[in-house]
Design a protein around this motif. Structure first.
Motif, mmCIF file in Angstrom:
data_model
loop_
_atom_site.group_PDB
_atom_site.id
_atom_site.type_symbol
_atom_site.label_atom_id
_atom_site.label_comp_id
_atom_site.label_asym_id
_atom_site.label_seq_id
_atom_site.Cartn_x
_atom_site.Cartn_y
_atom_site.Cartn_z
ATOM 1 N N TYR A 18 13.842 -0.181 -15.572
ATOM 2 C CA TYR A 18 12.632 0.481 -15.091
ATOM 3 C C TYR A 18 11.936 1.201 -16.228
ATOM 4 O O TYR A 18 12.568 1.671 -17.173
ATOM 5 N N GLN A 19 10.642 1.326 -16.041
ATOM 6 C CA GLN A 19 9.844 2.047 -17.022
ATOM 7 C C GLN A 19 10.105 3.554 -16.921
ATOM 8 O O GLN A 19 10.251 4.246 -17.909
ATOM 9 N N ASP A 20 10.191 4.039 -15.690
ATOM 10 C CA ASP A 20 10.227 5.489 -15.494
ATOM 11 C C ASP A 20 11.569 6.009 -14.966
ATOM 12 O O ASP A 20 11.787 7.194 -14.909
ATOM 13 N N GLY A 35 -1.091 -6.546 -17.750
ATOM 14 C CA GLY A 35 -2.131 -5.791 -17.060
ATOM 15 C C GLY A 35 -2.242 -4.393 -17.617
ATOM 16 O O GLY A 35 -1.315 -3.888 -18.248
ATOM 17 N N ASP A 36 -3.395 -3.786 -17.382
ATOM 18 C CA ASP A 36 -3.652 -2.429 -17.848
ATOM 19 C C ASP A 36 -2.795 -1.417 -17.104
ATOM 20 O O ASP A 36 -2.157 -1.746 -16.109
ATOM 21 N N ASN A 37 -2.835 -0.178 -17.541
ATOM 22 C CA ASN A 37 -2.160 0.883 -16.790
ATOM 23 C C ASN A 37 -2.746 0.956 -15.392
ATOM 24 O O ASN A 37 -3.952 0.894 -15.217
ATOM 25 N N GLY A 38 -1.860 1.073 -14.404
ATOM 26 C CA GLY A 38 -2.325 1.207 -13.032
ATOM 27 C C GLY A 38 -2.675 -0.107 -12.363
ATOM 28 O O GLY A 38 -3.146 -0.125 -11.230
ATOM 29 N N ALA A 39 -2.424 -1.234 -13.057
ATOM 30 C CA ALA A 39 -2.787 -2.533 -12.490
ATOM 31 C C ALA A 39 -1.865 -2.939 -11.341
ATOM 32 O O ALA A 39 -2.219 -3.796 -10.532
ATOM 33 N N GLY A 40 -0.673 -2.340 -11.273
ATOM 34 C CA GLY A 40 0.256 -2.669 -10.198
ATOM 35 C C GLY A 40 1.504 -3.396 -10.669
ATOM 36 O O GLY A 40 2.288 -3.883 -9.860
ATOM 37 N N LYS A 41 1.705 -3.440 -11.996
ATOM 38 C CA LYS A 41 2.859 -4.161 -12.533
ATOM 39 C C LYS A 41 4.180 -3.552 -12.059
ATOM 40 O O LYS A 41 5.061 -4.266 -11.570
ATOM 41 N N SER A 42 4.296 -2.238 -12.190
ATOM 42 C CA SER A 42 5.553 -1.597 -11.794
ATOM 43 C C SER A 42 5.778 -1.718 -10.295
ATOM 44 O O SER A 42 6.908 -1.924 -9.839
ATOM 45 N N THR A 43 4.703 -1.593 -9.539
ATOM 46 C CA THR A 43 4.820 -1.742 -8.080
ATOM 47 C C THR A 43 5.387 -3.115 -7.743
ATOM 48 O O THR A 43 6.267 -3.240 -6.884
ATOM 49 N N LEU A 44 4.908 -4.140 -8.451
ATOM 50 C CA LEU A 44 5.362 -5.504 -8.197
ATOM 51 C C LEU A 44 6.858 -5.650 -8.439
ATOM 52 O O LEU A 44 7.593 -6.168 -7.596
ATOM 53 N N THR A 83 0.845 -1.188 0.000
ATOM 54 C CA THR A 83 0.000 0.000 0.000
ATOM 55 C C THR A 83 0.879 1.237 0.000
ATOM 56 O O THR A 83 1.949 1.250 0.611
ATOM 57 N N TYR A 84 0.445 2.242 -0.753
ATOM 58 C CA TYR A 84 1.082 3.563 -0.680
ATOM 59 C C TYR A 84 0.163 4.417 0.173
ATOM 60 O O TYR A 84 -0.819 4.952 -0.328
ATOM 61 N N GLY A 85 0.483 4.562 1.436
ATOM 62 C CA GLY A 85 -0.427 5.309 2.294
ATOM 63 C C GLY A 85 -1.793 4.660 2.266
ATOM 64 O O GLY A 85 -1.948 3.487 2.595
ATOM 65 N N ALA A 86 -2.801 5.414 1.815
ATOM 66 C CA ALA A 86 -4.154 4.873 1.794
ATOM 67 C C ALA A 86 -4.456 4.129 0.495
ATOM 68 O O ALA A 86 -5.478 3.475 0.372
ATOM 69 N N ILE A 87 -3.529 4.229 -0.487
ATOM 70 C CA ILE A 87 -3.782 3.592 -1.786
ATOM 71 C C ILE A 87 -3.252 2.163 -1.773
ATOM 72 O O ILE A 87 -2.085 1.925 -1.472
ATOM 73 N N ARG A 88 -4.140 1.199 -2.094
ATOM 74 C CA ARG A 88 -3.686 -0.186 -2.192
ATOM 75 C C ARG A 88 -3.269 -0.455 -3.625
ATOM 76 O O ARG A 88 -4.068 -0.323 -4.544
ATOM 77 N N ALA A 89 -1.994 -0.826 -3.802
ATOM 78 C CA ALA A 89 -1.495 -1.059 -5.161
ATOM 79 C C ALA A 89 -1.417 -2.542 -5.484
ATOM 80 O O ALA A 89 -1.544 -2.937 -6.640
ATOM 81 N N LEU A 90 -1.209 -3.405 -4.479
ATOM 82 C CA LEU A 90 -1.084 -4.840 -4.704
ATOM 83 C C LEU A 90 -1.719 -5.597 -3.557
ATOM 84 O O LEU A 90 -1.680 -5.147 -2.406
HETATM 85 N N1 LIG Z 1 4.759 6.198 -5.452
HETATM 86 C C1 LIG Z 1 3.420 6.013 -5.445
HETATM 87 N N2 LIG Z 1 2.654 6.661 -4.541
HETATM 88 C C2 LIG Z 1 1.310 6.476 -4.532
HETATM 89 N N3 LIG Z 1 0.651 5.684 -5.376
HETATM 90 C C3 LIG Z 1 1.354 5.013 -6.298
HETATM 91 C C4 LIG Z 1 2.773 5.147 -6.390
HETATM 92 N N4 LIG Z 1 3.219 4.365 -7.400
HETATM 93 C C5 LIG Z 1 2.112 3.772 -7.921
HETATM 94 N N5 LIG Z 1 0.996 4.156 -7.264
HETATM 95 C C6 LIG Z 1 -0.358 3.699 -7.544
HETATM 96 O O1 LIG Z 1 -0.371 2.295 -7.505
HETATM 97 C C7 LIG Z 1 -1.171 1.770 -8.557
HETATM 98 C C8 LIG Z 1 -0.349 0.818 -9.406
HETATM 99 O O2 LIG Z 1 0.622 1.560 -10.141
HETATM 100 P P1 LIG Z 1 1.749 0.881 -11.046
HETATM 101 O O3 LIG Z 1 2.352 -0.246 -10.293
HETATM 102 O O4 LIG Z 1 2.660 1.934 -11.518
HETATM 103 O O5 LIG Z 1 0.878 0.320 -12.267
HETATM 104 P P2 LIG Z 1 1.328 -0.222 -13.700
HETATM 105 O O6 LIG Z 1 2.819 -0.309 -13.753
HETATM 106 O O7 LIG Z 1 0.666 -1.559 -13.807
HETATM 107 O O8 LIG Z 1 0.787 0.726 -14.717
HETATM 108 C C9 LIG Z 1 -1.723 2.968 -9.312
HETATM 109 O O9 LIG Z 1 -3.011 3.216 -8.829
HETATM 110 C C10 LIG Z 1 -0.784 4.082 -8.948
HETATM 111 O O10 LIG Z 1 -1.467 5.313 -8.964
#
Ligand SMILES: Nc1ncnc2c1ncn2[C@@H]1O[C@H](COP(=O)(O)OP(=O)(O)O)[C@@H](O)[C@H]1O
Ligand SMILES: [Mg+2]
Lengths: 353, 271
Positions: free
Chosen positions: B100-102, B52-61, B28-35
């Protein structure tokens, strides 16, 4: 392994599309070129308008003046390449001398002990600056502005408490004075000219900084941390350690010049050093360092300090009102910022082809 | 490229052995659940595709595997030992290299300095050991040529290269330094057809050299060309997790495109 996948035929063996950049392009892409041109122009200008400048002795006086700013500017330049500022760099010079002088005088201790203690104290301040910056993520401009005010106040407050005045007692009769004076504040004659030892120290620190920046992995990391800290961290660069190290280098060289000032004059004014932090930054910027980090080099910063030393004295040699000096510095700074911007654009523009 | 991969691959790799094992991993990023509740095993000699689509959590993983940020639920084992990386350095020291993507490169620095950043070659030890500049320039140039990228001048700031070329430098660097696991986050997104092909060949070559590969994409066609195992993420959870034998390209494509929702939509549109 997979014998089927060979080097792609698309890879040309020869660099058919490779271009050799013209010398003017390559020259302009170097950070110190603008400063070098400016230094030569100013040098020739003062040779013409200030006859008193036309002697080897004055030249070495200029070098001495440059070294007093240039030594700290070496570290400030590296810190700025690493993407940070230190506004406490001017007052820490005075803090270093005050700690040494008052601690030893009040307790009757050998000055060498006090110098080491002062070094530890200054490194601790540098560490604290760096630690707070990397830990909180607050811009170093604000953190070190805080340190600047704390040290400025403490320099005066503590000195008044201890000595009852705003200057330290004379220390030239104390144990250890001769050794420290020889290291930090001696001079020697070469023919008819007097060479101050700080000039040699300055050259040494510039050479060391140039070596570190260009030839070591720490140098690579400094540019990376200033250029793009997140990318640097992602490939394993210890970003926080590099930044803390840079702040500590500034406080180390601040201590060094503090020692010089103390052993040169034997007594210190507690209010000294305020405003010098900007001179270091100006030397770095005039020398081609980008304010945003990631670009610059040691030679450029040295040239920037030399321009400072030359103009501050030559205005006097020319018989002008020294008050013009600050106005001149401001103009130099503005010009340098614009030249830097242009050079940066040029060096990152797509090459022909 | 094959020689680079086989020269640099860890000789201790045995095909099929688990290199990274994730169990019930959440972030989780603070209140946002990413995975949430991710189970994933990266095996030597296999390509694990994460779609997965954009925002699916791939990069987070993959940032968890790369040490960019730690997970806060579940466990992750690397080479059988439980870990929670606190910096990318730790991950790199386990032989895990990431594109990395970014977070790609430092624009103002020369191409060769970027290539070796964080893993510089030096002669001697200690902080003041000198850089082996000539060697680094030569190697960086060679490795880029193997990818079909010829830069005009290896000394030019990397910011002067095109987006695709920069991406290739990042990939060449990871291939050069990744001894056990190679992670690629949407490596083909910024590339043309030809360079995408090169990247896919690299991915296959890394697999054949015995590395564990994690390949992230939103293009099921690219994934199916190289993948041994497929995971589809949706809103931070795995909605599909199948071996190549159990899934076809059409199913991947359908799932990626929205699966049953799409079937419904096509019915509606045909009316
Ligand atoms: N550093 C961050 N802080 C807060 N939220 C984040 C951060 N990085 C990603 N998120 C959120 O986590 C979710 C997954 O993001 P991400 O893993 O980048 O997706 P993907 O790579 O699949 O497009 C998104 O809703 C994104 O907004
Ligand atoms: Mg992503």
């Amino acid at each position: 392994m997979s014998q089927t996948t060979k080097t792609p035929p698309s890879a040309p063996a020869e660099a058919s599309n490779r271009v050799t950049l013209g010398w003017s392009n390559r020259l302009l892409a170097r950070p110190e070129v603008g400063a070098l041109v400016a230094a030569i122009v100013i040098f020739v200008f003062f040779l013409i308008v200030a006859p008193a400048f036309r002697s080897p002795a004055s030249f070495f006086t200029v070098l001495y003046q440059s070294s007093t700013i240039g030594i700290v500017a070496v570290a400030v330049g590296m810190l700025m390449i690493g993407g940070e500022f230190d506004l406490s760099a001017g007052v820490i010079v005075t803090t270093a001398g005050l700690v040494n002088a008052m601690f030893c005088y009040q307790l009757g201790i050998n000055l060498i002990v006090g110098a080491v203690l002062s070094l530890v104290f200054c490194l601790a301040i540098g560490f604290l600056n760096g630690y707070l910056v990397v830990r909180t993520g607050i811009p170093s401009f604000l953190i070190t502005l805080g340190t600047f005010f704390v040290l400025q106040g403490a320099n005066l407050g503590v000195t008044k408490l201890v000595t009852g005045s705003v200057s330290t007692p004379n220390i030239n009769q104390m144990d250890g004075y001769k050794t420290l004076d020889a290291i930090f504040a001696s001079s020697f004659k070469v023919g008819s000219v007097t060479v101050e030892i700080t000039v040699l120290w300055w050259f040494l620190f510039v050479a060391l900084s140039a070596f570190i920046l260009q030839r070591t992995r720490i140098g690579n990391w400094i540019y990376a941390v200033g250029g793009n800290a997140d990318s640097a961290r992602a490939v394993g660069v210890p970003v926080k350690a590099v930044k803390i190290g840079l702040f500590m280098s500034v406080s180390f060289l601040g201590w060094f010049v503090g020692m010089h000032t103390l052993y040169k004059f034997d007594t210190l004014q507690a209010g000294n050093g305020i405003g010098n932090e900007f001179l270091y930054i100006i030397a770095a910027v005039v020398g081609g360092t980008l304010l945003t980090g990631g670009y610059g080099n040691a030679i450029g910063v040295a040239i920037g300090a030399f321009i400072f030393g030359m103009t501050s004295l030559c205005i006097v040699y020319a018989g002008w009102d020294p008050n013009w000096f600050r106005a001149f510095l401001g103009v130099m700074l503005l010009l340098a910022v614009m030249v830097n911007l242009y050079v940066k654009k040029l060096s990152t523009a797509r090459k022909v082809g | 490229m094959t020689d680079t991969l086989s020269e640099h691959a860890d000789p201790e790799l045995h095909s099929g052995e688990p290199l990274i094992e994730m169990k019930d991993v959440g972030k989780t990023y603070g209140a946002i659940r990413a995975l949430k509740g991710i189970n994933l095993t990266v095996r030597a000699g296999e390509v694990t595709c994460v779609l997965g689509d954009n925002g699916a959590g791939k990069s987070t993983l993959i940032k968890i595997m790369a040490g960019l940020h730690p997970h806060n639920e579940g466990t992750m084992k690397v080479d059988g030992k439980e870990v929670s990386f606190s910096s990318p350095r730790e991950s790199l020291d386990h032989g895990i290299a990431t594109v990395y993507q970014d977070l790609a490169v430092v624009s103002l620095m020369e191409v060769w300095r970027n290539f070796f950043l964080g893993s510089e070659l030096t002669s001697g030890r200690g902080p003041f050991a000198t850089l082996r500049i000539a060697d680094m320039k030569r190697i960086a140039d060679e490795e880029l040529r193997k990818m079909g990228v010829v830069v005009k001048d290896i000394n030019q700031p990397i910011g002067t290269l095109s987006g695709g070329q920069r991406q290739c430098v990042a990939i060449a660097r990871a291939v050069y330094f990744g001894a056990r696991v190679l992670i690629l986050d949407e490596p083909t997104a910024a590339l043309g057809v030809k360079q995408s092909g090169v990247v896919l060949k690299y991915t296959a070559a890394a697999r054949d050299a015995g590395l564990g590969v994690v390949f992230i994409t939103h293009n099921p066609h690219h994934a199916y060309l190289v993948g041994n195992h497929f995971v589809i993420l949706k809103l931070g959870q795995a909605v599909l997790d199948k071996k190549r034998a159990d899934v076809g390209l059409d199913e991947l494509t359908r799932q990626m495109a929205g699966g049953d929702e799409l079937t419904e939509l096509s019915h509606e549109l045909q009316k």
